[in-house]
Design a protein around this motif. Sequence first.
Motif, PDB file in Angstrom:
ATOM      1  N   PRO B  40       0.821  -1.217   0.000  1.00 24.91           N
ATOM      2  CA  PRO B  40       0.000   0.000   0.000  1.00 24.91           C
ATOM      3  C   PRO B  40       0.857   1.270   0.000  1.00 24.91           C
ATOM      4  N   ALA B  41       1.925   1.246   0.774  1.00 19.94           N
ATOM      5  CA  ALA B  41       2.775   2.439   0.858  1.00 19.94           C
ATOM      6  C   ALA B  41       3.345   2.817  -0.503  1.00 19.94           C
ATOM      7  N   GLN B  42       3.565   1.807  -1.359  1.00 21.13           N
ATOM      8  CA  GLN B  42       4.108   2.109  -2.694  1.00 21.13           C
ATOM      9  C   GLN B  42       3.057   2.788  -3.567  1.00 21.13           C
ATOM     10  N   VAL B  43       1.801   2.379  -3.401  1.00 21.57           N
ATOM     11  CA  VAL B  43       0.721   3.039  -4.148  1.00 21.57           C
ATOM     12  C   VAL B  43       0.606   4.483  -3.681  1.00 21.57           C
ATOM     13  N   LEU B  44       0.669   4.667  -2.365  1.00 21.23           N
ATOM     14  CA  LEU B  44       0.612   6.017  -1.822  1.00 21.23           C
ATOM     15  C   LEU B  44       1.767   6.858  -2.360  1.00 21.23           C
ATOM     16  N   GLU B  45       2.928   6.235  -2.418  1.00 24.52           N
ATOM     17  CA  GLU B  45       4.116   6.955  -2.867  1.00 24.52           C
ATOM     18  C   GLU B  45       3.959   7.372  -4.331  1.00 24.52           C
ATOM     19  N   LEU B  46       3.370   6.474  -5.134  1.00 23.12           N
ATOM     20  CA  LEU B  46       3.128   6.799  -6.549  1.00 23.12           C
ATOM     21  C   LEU B  46       2.167   7.975  -6.685  1.00 23.12           C
ATOM     22  N   ALA B  47       1.088   7.905  -5.906  1.00 23.71           N
ATOM     23  CA  ALA B  47       0.096   8.975  -5.960  1.00 23.71           C
ATOM     24  C   ALA B  47       0.744  10.292  -5.569  1.00 23.71           C
ATOM     25  N   ASP B  48       1.562  10.220  -4.543  1.00 18.29           N
ATOM     26  CA  ASP B  48       2.221  11.420  -4.037  1.00 18.29           C
ATOM     27  C   ASP B  48       3.180  11.993  -5.076  1.00 18.29           C
ATOM     28  N   ARG B  49       3.999  11.121  -5.663  1.00 18.62           N
ATOM     29  CA  ARG B  49       5.025  11.557  -6.604  1.00 18.62           C
ATOM     30  C   ARG B  49       4.399  12.075  -7.903  1.00 18.62           C
ATOM     31  N   SER B  50       3.220  11.589  -8.254  1.00 18.18           N
ATOM     32  CA  SER B  50       2.594  12.020  -9.503  1.00 18.18           C
ATOM     33  C   SER B  50       2.113  13.466  -9.424  1.00 18.18           C
ATOM     34  N   GLY B  51       1.988  13.991  -8.207  1.00 26.19           N
ATOM     35  CA  GLY B  51       1.491  15.362  -8.065  1.00 26.19           C
ATOM     36  C   GLY B  51      -0.016  15.454  -8.215  1.00 26.19           C
TER      37      GLY B  51
END
Lengths: 757, 430
Positions: B40-51
Motif C-alpha cells: 500500500p505504501a508504494q501506491v501512496l508513494e506513486l500517488a504522491d510523486r505524480s502530483g
Amino acid sequence: MSSTPTQPDLVHLTIDGVAVEVPKGTLIVEAAKTVKQEIPVYCYHPKLGPAGLCRVCLVEVEGMPKLQIGCNTPVSDGMVVHTQNAKVDTGRSMILELLLVNHPLDCPICDKGGECDLQDYAMAYGRGSSDVADAKTSKPKGVDLGPTIVLDEERCVVCQRCVRFDDIIAQENQLVLKDRGARDIIATATGEPYRHNFTGNVTEICPVGALTSKTYRFKSRPWDLQRTQTSCTQCAVGCQQMVDVRSGTPLRTMSVESDDAISDGWLCDRGRYNIGFYASPERITQPLYRKDGEFHQIGWDDAFSLWAKAIKSSIAANGAASVGAIGGGRLTNEEAFFLQYLFRALGVENLDWRAGTQRQAGPGASGGTYAELERADAIVIAGESPAERAPVMDLRIRKAVARNGATLIRIAPAEGTPNVACIDVATVAQAIEAMPSGAKRVALVWDGVDLQLGAELAKAASGWAGLRTYVTGEQANARGAETMGMLPREGAMDTLAMFAAAREGRLDVLSLFGVNPVLHASDAAPTRAALERIPFLVVSDLFMTETAAMATLVLPAKGAFEKGGTTTNLTGDVLPVNQSLQAPESALSDFEMLIGLAQHFDEVALPTSEELDERVIGLCAKPPVADGFGAGRYASAAPSRPAPRPSDGLAVVVHSAVFAGGGTSAHDERIASLRPLPHASLGAQDAALYGLQSGDRIDLECDGVLLRDMVVAVRPGMRPGIVALTGGLPGRAANSLSAGARARVVNVRKAAAPVGV
Amino acid sequence: MPVTKVLTAGIGEVDLRDFTVYRDRGGYKQWERAVRELQPAQVLELADRSGLRGRGGAGFPTGKKWSFLPNDNKPRYLVCNCDEAEPGTFKDHMLLEQTPHLVLEGILLGAYGIASHHAFIYIRGEFKRGFEIFSKALDEARAAGLLGKNIFGTGYDLEVTVHRGAGAYICGEETGLLNSLEGKRGEPRLKPPFPAIAGLYGMPTVVNNVETLAYLVPILEKGAEWFAAVGTERSKGYKIISISGHVRKPGNYEVALGTTVRELIEIAGGLREGRTLKAVQPGGGSSACIFDEHLDWPYDYESMAKAGSMLGSGAFVVFDDTTDFVKCAFNLVRFFAHESCGQCTPCREGGHWLETVLHRFVEGRGLRSDLEMIRRVSSTITGLNLCALGDSIEPFLKSVINRFPEQFEARIDARSLQQNGSPAMAASAR
C-alpha cells in the motif's frame, strides 16, 4: 511567550493582553472566563459541548487569517487571542444582524423577554440599526410540541441546543432539525408529541423564546419574580432548583447550572412542573375532626388537645405500645428528628418512616455518589426502574451507558432505562453471569423494596469490583428519616407490625405524617382494614388523601416550598430546604404541629432550636448506616412483596411511577398530561403465549376487578408468569389490587404495528 | 494544446461498461499488479510523486491527504465522492455511466493505497442510471474475484458498498456526505476533528473524488513521472473540464492542466457567431468570474487563484454579451440559499437575505442602498461559516457586481433614488 509551562498539561496563552494558564485542551470560550471575559454563545453549552452553528463566539487568534469560533478552538501554547477588537466586533455584529433578519422582534409578548440572550447580545454587540427592506419570513408560531412545550419557530436561532439535549443528555432523540436552509424548523422526528421525563430542560437551554413551558406562558417577567434556591423533594435525588414566585404563586422552577454534583444541571418534568398543587383549591385549610362520621372544622388549639388527650389516655390505659407514628420520608430532617424525639420522650417506640413498599433507604457501607455512578463500567438495576424512581439520576445511567460505554444489566421485572443498550436478565444469578469479567467499577441500583432480593443482591455484589450501591426509594427524605431515627428499635413495632396490631385492636392512636399507605402500601386491603380499626387516627397532609379520608383528625400541613430545613438525598448529601412561599394561613409545618402537641406534655423537655440543629447536624455527620442490602436492622422486616399465589393467570406486580400523578401531582391538572399510559409489561414468552405485541391494548381481570385499556409492553427479560402494571395513576383500579393478585387477559385490541413503549 | 484521452479513452468508441471489453483493454491489470506486487505504501508513494491533486474542487494533494491517516490500528475507510452537484460540473457521472469499471478500479487502488478493507461510493440520488450501471459493474467485478475476501489469493480483503444519496448539494461536502452515509441528516460536521482522524463511523477516513481515484489507474500503469510530466509546476497531469454556457460545443474535454483559457473556449467550439466574451466562471458555481484579460492565462490551480478565482472541479462556464448577470447572480445565490443545510447562521440567514434582495433586482425593484448592503453582507459572511457552502455565495456575485455594475444599477427602482432615510422606509414607499 517567554515562560515555559511549569506543568506539561498546562498551556500558556494571552487573552486580551492578559496572560492565562489553563489545562491543555481547554476551549477558548472557557479559557476566556478565567480573565472574566464573556464570549457570547448560543449553540455552545458546557454540558453539550461545541457545535459551531451560531458563529457568534468569534474571536481573533493572531496568525490565523479568519476569525475563529471560540467554542471549538482549543488553546495552544503561545496563542494570542483577542475577544474584543474591531474585526471581532464586525463579525459578531454581522451574526446578530443576520439572526434578526427574520426574527419577529415580538419581545413585548415573549416569555423570554428580559432574560433573552438575543436581546442581551443584540444590545451588547449589535449594530442597533437594520438594512432589512423586505418582509420577514413567516414560520409556525404557537406550535403545540407536546404536553409541556410550545414552540415559536420564528424566534428560533437554530442553535440546536434542544436537539442536542435530546440526543446527548436525555438520549431520547425525539427532537430534530427538519427541512433545511432558512426554512428549517425544530420538530419531533416522528411528528408525535414531544414527550419524555425531561422535556422542560429545553426551555431553559433555549437561548431565545422559541421553546417555552405551557405552564409559564404569558405569566410573568423575570424581574417580577422572587427567586429562592432550594432542593427538590419530589424524589430522593435531591436536585437543586430555583423557585420563582410572583405575588405568592410559584410560577416556575429552574435548574441550578452549577449543581454538578447532584442534578448535573437538569431537572425532570415532575420536579419542574409539579408546583401547581400549592395553590390548589383542594388543599385542606383547616384542622378537621371526625364526629358522628362527619368531618368538622376545628381550631388548632382544639386539635392539639384532642390529639394529646387521645395519646395520654391510650398510654394510661394500654401502655405506650398502643401508640405509634409513621412518617418522616416526606418531612425535613429537623421534623423527622423532632418527630421521633417527641414520641420517644412520651415513651412511644412504635416509630417508622416506611409507609409504602420501600423497606430500606440506606445503601449500606458502599453507598456511592452520582459522579461515581456516571463513571461506573457496569450498572445493575434491580427492582423498580430508576427512570421512574429517580429520573435525574437515570440521566447519569444513560450517560454512563451511552457515552462512557458502561454495561447495563437489568433484573426483571425492572422497567428499563429507555433508549440505552441493556442486558435483560430474569434472576440475580443471571446478572452475575452477565457481568463483564473486566468490570472494575460496578454500580448496583435497587429500589429498597424486596428485602429478600436485596439480600441476594448483596451476596452477588460481594464479588463485584469497586462496588457502589444506591437505593432509589419512594420518599424524598427516606434516608434522612432513617438517619434521624425514624426506625423502630429492637422490640418495637415497624409499620407492618403496627398494621397487624391494629387489625387485632391493639393500636389505639396512630399519627401519620405526610404518608398515604392506602395508596402506596403493597397490599391495599389489609392496610385499609388496619386503619379502619384504629380508634384515633391522625393524618397530617396537604390534601384529603385516601388515608386522610379515614382519619379521626386531619391536620393541614405545609408543603416543602412553605417551610425550611434540610433533607438528605439518596446519596446521603444533606441539602437545604428553603422557604419560597407563604402557606395558606391555617396550615402548619409538621414541626409546628409537633410543637403544638408537645405543649400538652409538661414532662417533655423541648430542646432549644440550637440544640435541635446540633443534634440533627450530629446525626447527619455520622457515617452512613452500614447495614447492607436486606441485612442488619432491615433483615427482620416482613417481606413486602408477597410471593404470587400458585394458580392460573399471571402474577401481578404493581410498579409505582414517579410521573403517575399520585400524591401532590394529582392536584394539578396542567401536568396531568405527563402521566404515563397504563402499561402492562410482559416477558417475551408470555407475550407469545397470549399473542400480544407491544402497543396492543388489553383489559385484565384481576380477582374480580376489571382493569381496562392497559398498553402492552413486551420486555424480553421478564420472567414468565408475571405481568407488571403501572400503579399510582389516579382513579385506576390497579392501585387497589391486593398482594398476590392474579390477572387474566380478557380483551385484546391489536395495534396496527408493534410500537416501542 | 489538443484534447487528450486518458480517462476518456475509449468512451464513445467501445462499450466500456462491458466487463470483457474493459478487461481486454488492460482493465484491472493495475489492480492485480498492485495487490500482488506492491505494498500500500508504494501506491501512496506513486500517488504522491505524480502530483495528483483532488479533482473534486479543493485541489488538495492526494498523497498528502492519505498520509494524514494515523497508524492507530483502527478500521479505515475510503469513500468515493460521486455526489457531483457543483453547478456546471458534469464529469463524474459521465465517468460513472461510461466507464464504471475504471471508476471501480480507481476506488480499489485508492482503498489499497490507504490499506483499507472497506470502501464506499456515495452516488448522488439523481444519478439513477449511473447507479445501476456501476452496481452491475461492481457485481461483475465481485463475481470475477476482484474484490471480496482473499483477493488474488493474497490474503487481502476489500469490500465496496454503494450508497445512493437523496439529492442534496451539501452532501458533496465531505463531512455532510459522511453524515448522510451514516444515515444521519446530511449536514457538515464541525471540524476538527477532520475525517482523516475521525470520519465515517468515527474511524479514519479518506474522501476522494471519482476523477481523482480514476487517475490512479493510468498513474499506476504509466508511472508517476508520466503524469507529472504534463501540466504546470504545481498543477500536474490531466483534468476533465466540463465546458458549458455560451460555446458551440459544450461538453467534457480532457486536457493537460495549463491549457489556456482561450484554448479551452476554442476546444468547445468557440463562441457563437457575432458574440463577444464577457466572462468565464472557471471553477463551478462557487467560483468568481475571470474576464478578457485572463484569456491567455494557463488554466491551472495557481493561475486561477491568482486571477481571484479558482479551478475548483473544472466546471468552466462561458458567458457572452447576451448575459443578464443580475439573473445569473440571483440564480446562483438562490441555489446556495436553497441548498444551505441551515445549520449555521451566516449561510442560512445571509443566503436567504441576499436571495430575497436579488430577487427584487431581477424584478427591477432594487434599492440604491441594496448594492452596498449586498457587498457588505456577502463579504462579511465569507469566512464565518461552518463549511465552504456559505463562503461560495460571494465570489461570483462580487465579481459580476464589480465588473458589470451598470447591469445592477439599471434594476434599481427609480423612486428609491429620491428616497432618504432607512431602506425599510424606502421599501415601504413602494
